[in-house]
Scaffold this motif. Sequence first.
Motif, PDB file in Angstrom:
ATOM      1  N   LEU A 164     -61.697 -33.938  17.911  1.00 17.54           N
ATOM      2  CA  LEU A 164     -62.151 -34.683  16.740  1.00 17.54           C
ATOM      3  C   LEU A 164     -63.027 -35.862  17.138  1.00 17.54           C
ATOM      4  O   LEU A 164     -63.989 -36.184  16.452  1.00 17.54           O
ATOM      5  CB  LEU A 164     -60.940 -35.167  15.937  1.00 17.54           C
ATOM      6  CG  LEU A 164     -60.151 -34.084  15.191  1.00 17.54           C
ATOM      7  CD1 LEU A 164     -58.869 -34.660  14.610  1.00 17.54           C
ATOM      8  CD2 LEU A 164     -60.998 -33.463  14.084  1.00 17.54           C
ATOM      9  N   ARG A 165     -62.707 -36.491  18.227  1.00 14.45           N
ATOM     10  CA  ARG A 165     -63.507 -37.649  18.670  1.00 14.45           C
ATOM     11  C   ARG A 165     -64.846 -37.223  19.252  1.00 14.45           C
ATOM     12  O   ARG A 165     -65.784 -38.021  19.327  1.00 14.45           O
ATOM     13  CB  ARG A 165     -62.725 -38.474  19.693  1.00 14.45           C
ATOM     14  CG  ARG A 165     -61.487 -39.147  19.115  1.00 14.45           C
ATOM     15  CD  ARG A 165     -60.893 -40.169  20.061  1.00 14.45           C
ATOM     16  NE  ARG A 165     -59.650 -40.697  19.537  1.00 14.45           N
ATOM     17  CZ  ARG A 165     -59.560 -41.630  18.584  1.00 14.45           C
ATOM     18  NH1 ARG A 165     -60.682 -42.132  18.063  1.00 14.45           N
ATOM     19  NH2 ARG A 165     -58.388 -42.065  18.172  1.00 14.45           N
ATOM     20  N   HIS A 166     -64.961 -35.965  19.686  1.00 12.30           N
ATOM     21  CA  HIS A 166     -66.190 -35.483  20.316  1.00 12.30           C
ATOM     22  C   HIS A 166     -67.379 -35.584  19.374  1.00 12.30           C
ATOM     23  O   HIS A 166     -68.471 -36.021  19.770  1.00 12.30           O
ATOM     24  CB  HIS A 166     -65.991 -34.037  20.766  1.00 12.30           C
ATOM     25  CG  HIS A 166     -67.183 -33.430  21.431  1.00 12.30           C
ATOM     26  ND1 HIS A 166     -68.137 -32.707  20.734  1.00 12.30           N
ATOM     27  CD2 HIS A 166     -67.591 -33.437  22.718  1.00 12.30           C
ATOM     28  CE1 HIS A 166     -69.073 -32.292  21.573  1.00 12.30           C
ATOM     29  NE2 HIS A 166     -68.771 -32.713  22.779  1.00 12.30           N
ATOM     30  N   GLY A 167     -67.200 -35.175  18.128  1.00 10.38           N
ATOM     31  CA  GLY A 167     -68.251 -35.337  17.126  1.00 10.38           C
ATOM     32  C   GLY A 167     -69.258 -34.222  17.040  1.00 10.38           C
ATOM     33  O   GLY A 167     -70.111 -34.234  16.150  1.00 10.38           O
ATOM     34  N   GLY A 168     -69.196 -33.211  17.912  1.00  6.17           N
ATOM     35  CA  GLY A 168     -70.185 -32.142  17.869  1.00  6.17           C
ATOM     36  C   GLY A 168     -69.649 -30.838  17.328  1.00  6.17           C
ATOM     37  O   GLY A 168     -70.266 -29.793  17.538  1.00  6.17           O
ATOM     38  N   LEU A 169     -68.513 -30.888  16.636  1.00  2.85           N
ATOM     39  CA  LEU A 169     -67.865 -29.673  16.143  1.00  2.85           C
ATOM     40  C   LEU A 169     -67.842 -29.651  14.620  1.00  2.85           C
ATOM     41  O   LEU A 169     -67.833 -30.699  13.975  1.00  2.85           O
ATOM     42  CB  LEU A 169     -66.433 -29.592  16.664  1.00  2.85           C
ATOM     43  CG  LEU A 169     -66.268 -29.562  18.194  1.00  2.85           C
ATOM     44  CD1 LEU A 169     -64.822 -29.813  18.578  1.00  2.85           C
ATOM     45  CD2 LEU A 169     -66.744 -28.226  18.752  1.00  2.85           C
ATOM     46  N   ALA A 170     -67.821 -28.443  14.060  1.00  2.00           N
ATOM     47  CA  ALA A 170     -67.706 -28.323  12.606  1.00  2.00           C
ATOM     48  C   ALA A 170     -66.300 -28.667  12.159  1.00  2.00           C
ATOM     49  O   ALA A 170     -66.098 -29.323  11.134  1.00  2.00           O
ATOM     50  CB  ALA A 170     -68.060 -26.899  12.170  1.00  2.00           C
ATOM     51  N   ALA A 171     -65.314 -28.208  12.931  1.00  2.00           N
ATOM     52  CA  ALA A 171     -63.914 -28.450  12.584  1.00  2.00           C
ATOM     53  C   ALA A 171     -63.056 -28.267  13.825  1.00  2.00           C
ATOM     54  O   ALA A 171     -63.445 -27.572  14.775  1.00  2.00           O
ATOM     55  CB  ALA A 171     -63.450 -27.503  11.479  1.00  2.00           C
ATOM     56  N   VAL A 172     -61.903 -28.898  13.798  1.00  2.00           N
ATOM     57  CA  VAL A 172     -60.888 -28.695  14.837  1.00  2.00           C
ATOM     58  C   VAL A 172     -59.611 -28.262  14.130  1.00  2.00           C
ATOM     59  O   VAL A 172     -59.108 -28.967  13.256  1.00  2.00           O
ATOM     60  CB  VAL A 172     -60.635 -29.976  15.657  1.00  2.00           C
ATOM     61  CG1 VAL A 172     -59.550 -29.716  16.702  1.00  2.00           C
ATOM     62  CG2 VAL A 172     -61.910 -30.455  16.330  1.00  2.00           C
ATOM     63  N   ILE A 173     -59.117 -27.093  14.492  1.00  2.00           N
ATOM     64  CA  ILE A 173     -57.874 -26.554  13.926  1.00  2.00           C
ATOM     65  C   ILE A 173     -56.848 -26.508  15.043  1.00  2.00           C
ATOM     66  O   ILE A 173     -57.165 -26.132  16.180  1.00  2.00           O
ATOM     67  CB  ILE A 173     -58.089 -25.149  13.354  1.00  2.00           C
ATOM     68  CG1 ILE A 173     -59.211 -25.173  12.305  1.00  2.00           C
ATOM     69  CG2 ILE A 173     -56.802 -24.606  12.742  1.00  2.00           C
ATOM     70  CD1 ILE A 173     -59.620 -23.793  11.811  1.00  2.00           C
ATOM     71  N   ALA A 174     -55.617 -26.898  14.750  1.00  2.00           N
ATOM     72  CA  ALA A 174     -54.588 -26.909  15.776  1.00  2.00           C
ATOM     73  C   ALA A 174     -53.269 -26.394  15.225  1.00  2.00           C
ATOM     74  O   ALA A 174     -52.838 -26.811  14.151  1.00  2.00           O
ATOM     75  CB  ALA A 174     -54.401 -28.323  16.343  1.00  2.00           C
ATOM     76  N   ASP A 175     -52.637 -25.458  15.951  1.00  2.00           N
ATOM     77  CA  ASP A 175     -51.308 -24.976  15.610  1.00  2.00           C
ATOM     78  C   ASP A 175     -50.290 -25.993  16.105  1.00  2.00           C
ATOM     79  O   ASP A 175     -50.203 -26.249  17.310  1.00  2.00           O
ATOM     80  CB  ASP A 175     -51.031 -23.631  16.298  1.00  2.00           C
ATOM     81  CG  ASP A 175     -51.938 -22.515  15.803  1.00  2.00           C
ATOM     82  OD1 ASP A 175     -52.853 -22.803  15.025  1.00  2.00           O
ATOM     83  OD2 ASP A 175     -51.716 -21.367  16.207  1.00  2.00           O
ATOM     84  N   VAL A 176     -49.533 -26.549  15.191  1.00  2.00           N
ATOM     85  CA  VAL A 176     -48.565 -27.571  15.590  1.00  2.00           C
ATOM     86  C   VAL A 176     -47.321 -27.468  14.722  1.00  2.00           C
ATOM     87  O   VAL A 176     -47.413 -27.289  13.503  1.00  2.00           O
ATOM     88  CB  VAL A 176     -49.197 -28.982  15.497  1.00  2.00           C
ATOM     89  CG1 VAL A 176     -49.688 -29.287  14.101  1.00  2.00           C
ATOM     90  CG2 VAL A 176     -48.255 -30.049  16.002  1.00  2.00           C
ATOM     91  N   ALA A 177     -46.149 -27.556  15.357  1.00  2.00           N
ATOM     92  CA  ALA A 177     -44.887 -27.470  14.618  1.00  2.00           C
ATOM     93  C   ALA A 177     -44.494 -28.832  14.057  1.00  2.00           C
ATOM     94  O   ALA A 177     -44.187 -28.965  12.871  1.00  2.00           O
ATOM     95  CB  ALA A 177     -43.784 -26.921  15.526  1.00  2.00           C
ATOM     96  N   ARG A 178     -44.510 -29.835  14.881  1.00  2.00           N
ATOM     97  CA  ARG A 178     -44.103 -31.172  14.445  1.00  2.00           C
ATOM     98  C   ARG A 178     -45.313 -32.105  14.409  1.00  2.00           C
ATOM     99  O   ARG A 178     -46.146 -32.078  15.311  1.00  2.00           O
ATOM    100  CB  ARG A 178     -43.027 -31.752  15.364  1.00  2.00           C
ATOM    101  CG  ARG A 178     -41.729 -30.951  15.314  1.00  2.00           C
ATOM    102  CD  ARG A 178     -40.589 -31.685  16.014  1.00  2.00           C
ATOM    103  NE  ARG A 178     -39.341 -30.954  15.873  1.00  2.00           N
ATOM    104  CZ  ARG A 178     -38.548 -31.043  14.832  1.00  2.00           C
ATOM    105  NH1 ARG A 178     -38.860 -31.845  13.822  1.00  2.00           N
ATOM    106  NH2 ARG A 178     -37.428 -30.342  14.770  1.00  2.00           N
ATOM    107  N   LEU A 179     -45.385 -32.901  13.365  1.00  2.00           N
ATOM    108  CA  LEU A 179     -46.509 -33.832  13.210  1.00  2.00           C
ATOM    109  C   LEU A 179     -45.972 -35.130  12.638  1.00  2.00           C
ATOM    110  O   LEU A 179     -45.636 -35.205  11.452  1.00  2.00           O
ATOM    111  CB  LEU A 179     -47.574 -33.230  12.278  1.00  2.00           C
ATOM    112  CG  LEU A 179     -48.855 -34.031  12.093  1.00  2.00           C
ATOM    113  CD1 LEU A 179     -49.614 -34.150  13.415  1.00  2.00           C
ATOM    114  CD2 LEU A 179     -49.750 -33.391  11.034  1.00  2.00           C
ATOM    115  N   SER A 180     -45.882 -36.138  13.479  1.00  2.00           N
ATOM    116  CA  SER A 180     -45.351 -37.427  13.040  1.00  2.00           C
ATOM    117  C   SER A 180     -46.408 -38.223  12.294  1.00  2.00           C
ATOM    118  O   SER A 180     -47.601 -37.914  12.364  1.00  2.00           O
ATOM    119  CB  SER A 180     -44.864 -38.225  14.251  1.00  2.00           C
ATOM    120  OG  SER A 180     -45.966 -38.600  15.072  1.00  2.00           O
ATOM    121  N   MET A 181     -45.964 -39.261  11.605  1.00  2.00           N
ATOM    122  CA  MET A 181     -46.916 -40.136  10.919  1.00  2.00           C
ATOM    123  C   MET A 181     -47.868 -40.789  11.911  1.00  2.00           C
ATOM    124  O   MET A 181     -49.077 -40.886  11.668  1.00  2.00           O
ATOM    125  CB  MET A 181     -46.154 -41.191  10.118  1.00  2.00           C
ATOM    126  CG  MET A 181     -47.049 -42.233   9.454  1.00  2.00           C
ATOM    127  SD  MET A 181     -48.223 -41.515   8.262  1.00  2.00           S
ATOM    128  CE  MET A 181     -47.137 -41.267   6.848  1.00  2.00           C
TER     129      MET A 181
END
Length: 251
Positions: free
Chosen positions: A126-143
């Motif tokens: 996401l910080r790279h800035g040269g991508l259309a989107a970043v998708i990530a498979d993740v089970a837990r996602l904290s605030m």
Amino acid sequence: MSARSPNPALAALRQQVAAIEGDGGPPPAVLPFDIPELDRRLPKGGLVLGCLHEVAGGGGGAVDGAAAACFAAGIAARLNGPVLWCVTQADLFAPGLEQAGLPPDRVIYVDAGDDQGVLACMEEGLRHGGLAAVIADVARLSMTASRRLHLAAKGSGTTGIALRRWRHPTEASDFGQPTAAMTRWRVSVLPSSPLPVPGVGRARWLIELIRARAGESLDIELEACDGTGHLGLPAAVADRSAATAGRHAFG
């Protein structure tokens, strides 16, 4: 699905929330779904780009995540540029993603091993800035983790999609925990539309917009993403909408 007049009080509240959350920069780009009943529930009439969104599967799909993955792929397919997809295990079915509009030559896959590695790769992408989107498979996602991802997306303008997948249905309760995502979706598989000839019709999904910051929740039955990444209205619903529009037009 008849159109409703916008609520002035709700519109004013959305503007206030947007002003509070804004950073004084240009307004973010929006990707409409081209489904009026869905778009009008979302702030600015579509999916706000350059921020974090969450997608999960419903029912048995909470484990396999197939419909949720195709829903995310359909969104990414309609954006320009390469897509980074971070996984914890290499079980994505590339032909299925291509049917949802996202061909293999647009996707960069990263096997990060575990949730911690996936989140680190997602933030870096996401910080790279040269991508259309970043998708990530993740089970837990904290605030805390979601807040970092959301800020990284806003900083670069790249859209992030956290694809929530669990190894066991009982773990799906984590989806109820608050995060900083702009929207939260759940996608469940429904029986396909019957065909007049033997065969399987276009896949159908129950799409639940569980949370939309400065928007409204909704659940709606739609046809799955086609080869261009677009969702569709089931024929019966589309015909009913057309008939309703005709009655309105001709009294």
